[in-house]
Every structure is written in C-alpha cells, then in structure tokens.
Scaffold this motif. Structure first.
Motif, PDB file in Angstrom:
ATOM      1  N   GLU A  31      32.786  48.556  31.404  1.00 45.10           N
ATOM      2  CA  GLU A  31      32.671  48.665  32.862  1.00 45.10           C
ATOM      3  C   GLU A  31      31.386  49.400  33.252  1.00 45.10           C
ATOM      4  O   GLU A  31      31.349  50.221  34.177  1.00 45.10           O
ATOM      5  CB  GLU A  31      33.923  49.295  33.467  1.00 45.10           C
ATOM      6  CG  GLU A  31      35.148  48.425  33.191  1.00 45.10           C
ATOM      7  CD  GLU A  31      36.291  48.608  34.161  1.00 45.10           C
ATOM      8  OE1 GLU A  31      36.251  49.529  34.986  1.00 45.10           O
ATOM      9  OE2 GLU A  31      37.238  47.804  34.090  1.00 45.10           O
ATOM     10  N   ASP A  34      30.000  49.825  36.891  1.00 51.59           N
ATOM     11  CA  ASP A  34      30.142  50.982  37.783  1.00 51.59           C
ATOM     12  C   ASP A  34      28.818  51.725  37.925  1.00 51.59           C
ATOM     13  O   ASP A  34      28.501  52.247  39.005  1.00 51.59           O
ATOM     14  CB  ASP A  34      31.216  51.930  37.252  1.00 51.59           C
ATOM     15  CG  ASP A  34      32.623  51.379  37.403  1.00 51.59           C
ATOM     16  OD1 ASP A  34      32.793  50.373  38.127  1.00 51.59           O
ATOM     17  OD2 ASP A  34      33.548  51.936  36.792  1.00 51.59           O
ATOM     18  N   PHE A  46      38.144  49.263  47.834  1.00 51.40           N
ATOM     19  CA  PHE A  46      38.089  48.822  46.446  1.00 51.40           C
ATOM     20  C   PHE A  46      39.491  48.756  45.859  1.00 51.40           C
ATOM     21  O   PHE A  46      40.354  49.568  46.181  1.00 51.40           O
ATOM     22  CB  PHE A  46      37.259  49.794  45.591  1.00 51.40           C
ATOM     23  CG  PHE A  46      35.814  49.823  45.966  1.00 51.40           C
ATOM     24  CD1 PHE A  46      35.362  50.664  46.959  1.00 51.40           C
ATOM     25  CD2 PHE A  46      34.921  49.005  45.326  1.00 51.40           C
ATOM     26  CE1 PHE A  46      34.023  50.700  47.304  1.00 51.40           C
ATOM     27  CE2 PHE A  46      33.584  49.039  45.664  1.00 51.40           C
ATOM     28  CZ  PHE A  46      33.146  49.887  46.656  1.00 51.40           C
ATOM     29  N   GLY A  47      39.688  47.806  44.933  1.00 43.40           N
ATOM     30  CA  GLY A  47      40.905  47.763  44.144  1.00 43.40           C
ATOM     31  C   GLY A  47      40.813  48.807  43.047  1.00 43.40           C
ATOM     32  O   GLY A  47      39.748  49.038  42.489  1.00 43.40           O
ATOM     33  N   GLY A  48      41.923  49.461  42.715  1.00 44.05           N
ATOM     34  CA  GLY A  48      41.892  50.478  41.681  1.00 44.05           C
ATOM     35  C   GLY A  48      42.004  49.871  40.300  1.00 44.05           C
ATOM     36  O   GLY A  48      42.492  48.783  40.112  1.00 44.05           O
ATOM     37  N   ARG A  49      41.552  50.623  39.321  1.00 50.21           N
ATOM     38  CA  ARG A  49      41.703  50.174  37.948  1.00 50.21           C
ATOM     39  C   ARG A  49      43.024  50.689  37.406  1.00 50.21           C
ATOM     40  O   ARG A  49      43.552  51.699  37.860  1.00 50.21           O
ATOM     41  CB  ARG A  49      40.542  50.651  37.086  1.00 50.21           C
ATOM     42  CG  ARG A  49      40.491  52.133  36.910  1.00 50.21           C
ATOM     43  CD  ARG A  49      39.379  52.539  35.960  1.00 50.21           C
ATOM     44  NE  ARG A  49      38.082  52.184  36.493  1.00 50.21           N
ATOM     45  CZ  ARG A  49      36.947  52.564  35.916  1.00 50.21           C
ATOM     46  NH1 ARG A  49      36.963  53.314  34.831  1.00 50.21           N
ATOM     47  NH2 ARG A  49      35.791  52.226  36.435  1.00 50.21           N
ATOM     48  N   THR A  52      41.613  54.574  33.969  1.00 50.24           N
ATOM     49  CA  THR A  52      40.270  54.903  33.504  1.00 50.24           C
ATOM     50  C   THR A  52      40.303  55.318  32.039  1.00 50.24           C
ATOM     51  O   THR A  52      39.420  54.946  31.258  1.00 50.24           O
ATOM     52  CB  THR A  52      39.691  56.042  34.361  1.00 50.24           C
ATOM     53  OG1 THR A  52      39.614  55.606  35.713  1.00 50.24           O
ATOM     54  CG2 THR A  52      38.310  56.441  33.880  1.00 50.24           C
ATOM     55  N   GLY A 216      31.104  43.884  40.951  1.00 48.33           N
ATOM     56  CA  GLY A 216      32.521  44.082  40.695  1.00 48.33           C
ATOM     57  C   GLY A 216      32.883  43.618  39.294  1.00 48.33           C
ATOM     58  O   GLY A 216      32.231  42.753  38.712  1.00 48.33           O
ATOM     59  N   SER A 218      36.509  43.205  36.439  1.00 46.90           N
ATOM     60  CA  SER A 218      37.933  43.365  36.094  1.00 46.90           C
ATOM     61  C   SER A 218      38.843  43.402  37.312  1.00 46.90           C
ATOM     62  O   SER A 218      39.780  44.193  37.377  1.00 46.90           O
ATOM     63  CB  SER A 218      38.147  44.634  35.250  1.00 46.90           C
ATOM     64  OG  SER A 218      37.415  44.550  34.054  1.00 46.90           O
ATOM     65  N   LYS A 220      38.204  44.466  40.235  1.00 47.70           N
ATOM     66  CA  LYS A 220      37.809  45.444  41.248  1.00 47.70           C
ATOM     67  C   LYS A 220      36.710  44.827  42.106  1.00 47.70           C
ATOM     68  O   LYS A 220      35.952  43.975  41.672  1.00 47.70           O
ATOM     69  CB  LYS A 220      37.269  46.718  40.603  1.00 47.70           C
ATOM     70  CG  LYS A 220      38.272  47.474  39.771  1.00 47.70           C
ATOM     71  CD  LYS A 220      37.698  48.797  39.318  1.00 47.70           C
ATOM     72  CE  LYS A 220      36.448  48.601  38.497  1.00 47.70           C
ATOM     73  NZ  LYS A 220      35.836  49.896  38.122  1.00 47.70           N
ATOM     74  N   GLY A 221      36.610  45.305  43.338  1.00 49.82           N
ATOM     75  CA  GLY A 221      35.525  44.849  44.190  1.00 49.82           C
ATOM     76  C   GLY A 221      35.636  43.390  44.562  1.00 49.82           C
ATOM     77  O   GLY A 221      34.624  42.688  44.675  1.00 49.82           O
ATOM     78  N   VAL A 290      41.827  39.463  36.870  1.00 44.36           N
ATOM     79  CA  VAL A 290      41.662  40.440  35.795  1.00 44.36           C
ATOM     80  C   VAL A 290      41.754  39.732  34.451  1.00 44.36           C
ATOM     81  O   VAL A 290      42.680  38.953  34.211  1.00 44.36           O
ATOM     82  CB  VAL A 290      42.732  41.545  35.878  1.00 44.36           C
ATOM     83  CG1 VAL A 290      42.570  42.540  34.735  1.00 44.36           C
ATOM     84  CG2 VAL A 290      42.656  42.253  37.226  1.00 44.36           C
TER      85      VAL A 290
END
Length: 460
Positions: A31, A34, A46-49, A52, A216, A218, A220-221, A290
């Motif tokens: 990732e 980022d 934003f969508g969360g992962r 982390t 973006g 996975s 996200k975004g 995803v």
C-alpha cells in the motif's frame, strides 16, 4: 545444450540492473499508494482498511520472491517452524534482516528508517553491490537508499508516482487507442463538476459509476454511485472543501461501470533498455473492489490472451518512454458481451501476483491448476505455525503428490494480536497457494482448508 531460461526473478534483476546475478534487498512496503497520495486531493470520504497491522505484515511475502543470494527486510522474525516448513519443501531462503523496532501501525520502510543496526547492515550490503527492490518506490524508500548507499532498482520517485496514477492509466489508454470504460480524468474542481454532471446523466439512465482516487488501493478511495442525489452530494462536498481551503486541485477519475465477466491481472517487466517481457495473465478474484486472490490459468480465449500480450508490448514501450523500468501489473476485464477492456489501471509496482512467481516455477506443473487466496480467521489468541500445520494435515502441499496448500505468508495470521489481557476476538489472515490437477480437486482442496481453519485451535 542450451542454457536454461532465466527465472522470473533473474529477468527482473536483468531488467532493473543489467545482470541476473545482482543481489537484491527486498522490501514489502505494501500500500505504497498511501505515500504517493499524501499531497493529492482525493475523495472527501475514504473507505477504511480492514487492519493496518495485517497489511504491514504482508512484508513477509517478499521472502518467497527473493533468491538465496538476496536479503529481505522484515518487521519481525518469521515463525521458526514456518521457515523449517519452507526449507522442507526445498525452498532456498534469502537472508533475513529485521528492523530494530516493530510498530504494528508503521510500514516496514518506516520501521527500517528508525533502525540504526539494520541501517548499518544495509550499508554493508550496499558496499557489496546490492540494490533495493521495494514493493513500490516512494520517498521513504528513496531516503533508505540515501542513508545506506543501496542502489535503487526502480526509477526516481517522481517517475514511479506519475505512472501509477489512474489518471495516467486512462490517458495512456486513450493515446494508444485501447478500448476502455466511458470515463473522465479530473485534476481541477471545475473538471470534476463538469464530469460529474455527465456521469449523473448516466446514473439517471440506470448505469452505475465509480468515483476513484488517483492513488486508491484495495477498495479504499472509491465510491460507487447509483443515485443522482449521491452524485450531487459528492459535488457539493468537493466544491465546499475547495472553497474552504482555496485549493482547486483534485486527483480523481469517474468511470461508468462495465458489465464484467472476468477480472484479470496481467504482468510484464520493462527493462532499462526499453525491451518488454510478457510474464503471465491470471484471473483476479475481487470482492467489492478488494483483491482476494488469483485463479490460473485464466479462463481466457486465445484471442483475448494474444491481445493482452500485444497490449503489454505497447504499454511497456510507453512506460519506458516516460522513464519507467521494472515490474508492471495491469488490471483488465472481459465483458459479458465478449469484449475486452485491457486497461482498467496500471500498477507499476509489485502486484500480489508477483509474489506467487517463485512458487509457480518450483511447484506448478504443465497440467496443474492453481488458486491463490486468503483465508480470514477469527482468533482469540496467537496461533503458531505448528498449530496450523496440525490443523491442515494432509491438506498441505506434498511434493511427491504435487497437490495441496503452500502457505506463502504466515505473519499476517497473528499481526493484529491485541495487547496481553485483551481477550476480545480479533481477525487474522492466512495466505496460501493451492495446487491441484483438476478444477474439482482444487475446489475440494479449498473447501477442505476452509473447514480446517474453522477448527477451534485456529478459528473461533
């Protein structure tokens, strides 16, 4: 007798350094998008992962990409039984270097930069001619090269970032005349407002659109819009933010959703001299945008496969013109009407499929079928590899039989373990490559693994 064909890794070394024998230091900074996105203006929401900590322990994938003359930097030591398991399969392991400290919320690159003992070891390797091959090149990895003297295997960060933007992907596809979904690239608020208006008409006509951050990853975004009111709300949020900050920049793509039959990931390597090696194509498994794994060989017509080879050559030449060399993965789809959209996005970095290559070369026969996937676990305490091995039993890969599950990342299983005394269940993730002789055998093997990891010793 002619010499054997170079391995995948030898081809990457030759492409990036000019010699198949160059020692690499591999770094699984997953990732990395980022880092590329830090100065970009994307979606307001934003969508969360998922975790982390789990993403950051995907660094262990690099162990099975590296060769015996290479080194891999990891956030913490692999389970000894896992390493013994890999040795028992005949895998030649690289040297393993550990960061001095391990912050679960930090990437392996961030931990490495705070590690004096590791930096000293990397300086020693640099003096022996080693190159740094990260998952993707950002300012953090550039700093690591500057501090240690390691030569970067990849181009300058400015080049790598530029060619990884989804805006770049669309513009290159347009330039090359490649078919792609109807869409718009937006670099200013005014461009976004105009594109959103056109996209809203598509939504009103019953089509879905996706609004994507240029960097973006996975899932996200990305925002899927199937209601014009939602599009209007998004426009208001973007314009109000610009009014508040005085910043009229955005880095967004809007695309109409195509009627997908198959997700694909194809892979090629661009050399410093501009030559292009087509590596493979795999069927990608996704869920809500995803990545979940790969199936290969891909269920693809000969015509579409040939188109992807030709597209790789054209994209690779274009990337070389812009100064890029290294590994490239491209997401594509076949459509329900029999068409092919060969460029959804260009990922000029390692891809998940990159990390499967060593196992493919070693264990996959000409008649084998394979499934690379993740298994999500719900745990109440740490699991050792010995626990997992006992649970899986004969489902694990057997070299004589040529079938079974090869575990290709164990660190992610325990990555999200909470502090001592916290007894709440938590999520773990197991990655593996399943090999079989038939699709039915592959399905049965997958089902068997799912059942095994649901046993109480591993899964609650």
């Amino acid at each position: 007798m002619s010499p054997p064909d170079p391995t995948f890794l030898e081809g990457v070394k030759s492409a990036c350094t000019g010699a198949t024998s160059t020692p690499f230091v591999l770094l699984g900074n997953f990732e990395v998008e980022d880092e590329w996105a830090r100065d970009e203006v994307g979606l307001p929401v934003f969508g969360g992962r998922a975790s982390t900590a789990i993403v950051n322990r995907m660094d262990e994938f690099a162990v099975l990409l590296a060769g015996p003359g290479d080194h891999v930097v990891l956030k913490s030591a692999p389970d000894p039984d896992y390493l013994d398991y890999l040795k028992g399969l005949g895998v030649d392991l690289p040297g393993i270097l550990l960061t001095d400290e391990h912050d679960p919320a930090a990437t392996v690159s961030e931990d490495a930069l705070r590690s004096p003992r590791l930096l000293a070891a990397l300086r020693s390797l640099a003096a022996q001619g080693a190159y740094l091959l990260p998952h993707g090149m950002s300012l953090l990895e550039q700093q690591l090269c500057e501090l240690t003297g390691l030569a970067p295997a990849l181009p300058a960060v400015s080049v790598v970032k530029a060619v990884n933007s989804k805006i770049y992907s669309r513009r290159v596809a347009t330039e090359l005349g490649l078919p792609q979904a109807v869409g718009w690239e937006c670099e200013t608020v005014d461009e976004f407002v105009a594109a959103a208006g056109e996209a809203a008409r598509a939504v009103a006509a019953g089509r879905r659109v996706g609004v994507k951050d240029a960097y973006g990853v996975s899932g996200k975004g990305i925002m899927v819009v199937d209601d014009t009111r939602r599009m209007d709300q998004l426009v208001r949020m973007v314009t109000r933010r610009a009014e508040r900050t005085g910043d009229q920049r955005v880095a967004l793509v809007i695309e109409e959703w195509a009627d997908k039959a198959l997700d694909l990931n194809y892979h090629f390597t661009v050399a410093r001299d501009g030559s292009v090696r087509f590596d493979f194509v795999k069927e990608a498994l996704t869920e809500n945008g995803v990545h979940k794994g790969h199936r290969f060989p891909a269920r693809l017509s000969a015509e579409h496969a040939a188109q992807l080879v030709i597209t790789s050559e054209r994209l690779g030449a274009r990337l070389a013109t812009d100064g890029f060399h290294g590994v490239v993965g491209v997401d594509a789809i076949t459509t329900t009407d029999g068409g092919l959209l060969p460029v959804l996005e260009i990922n000029a970095r390692n891809n998940m499929s990159t990390y499967q290559t060593g196992l493919q070369e070693r264990f996959m026969g000409p008649d084998s079928v394979a499934l690379a996937r993740q298994y999500d676990l719900r745990l109440t305490g740490p699991v050792t590899f010995a626990d997992l091995r006992d649970s899986l039993g004969d489902l694990l890969f057997d070299r004589d039989r040529g079938t079974g599950l090869v575990v290709n990342n164990f660190a992610t299983v325990n990555a999200a373990t909470p502090e001592p005394g916290d007894l709440r269940p938590y999520v773990g993730r197991l990655y593996g490559l399943l090999l079989a002789r038939t699709q039915q055998e592959l399905t049965d093997l997958d089902n068997g693994v799912v059942a095994a990891v649901q046993k109480e010793t591993v899964h609650v």
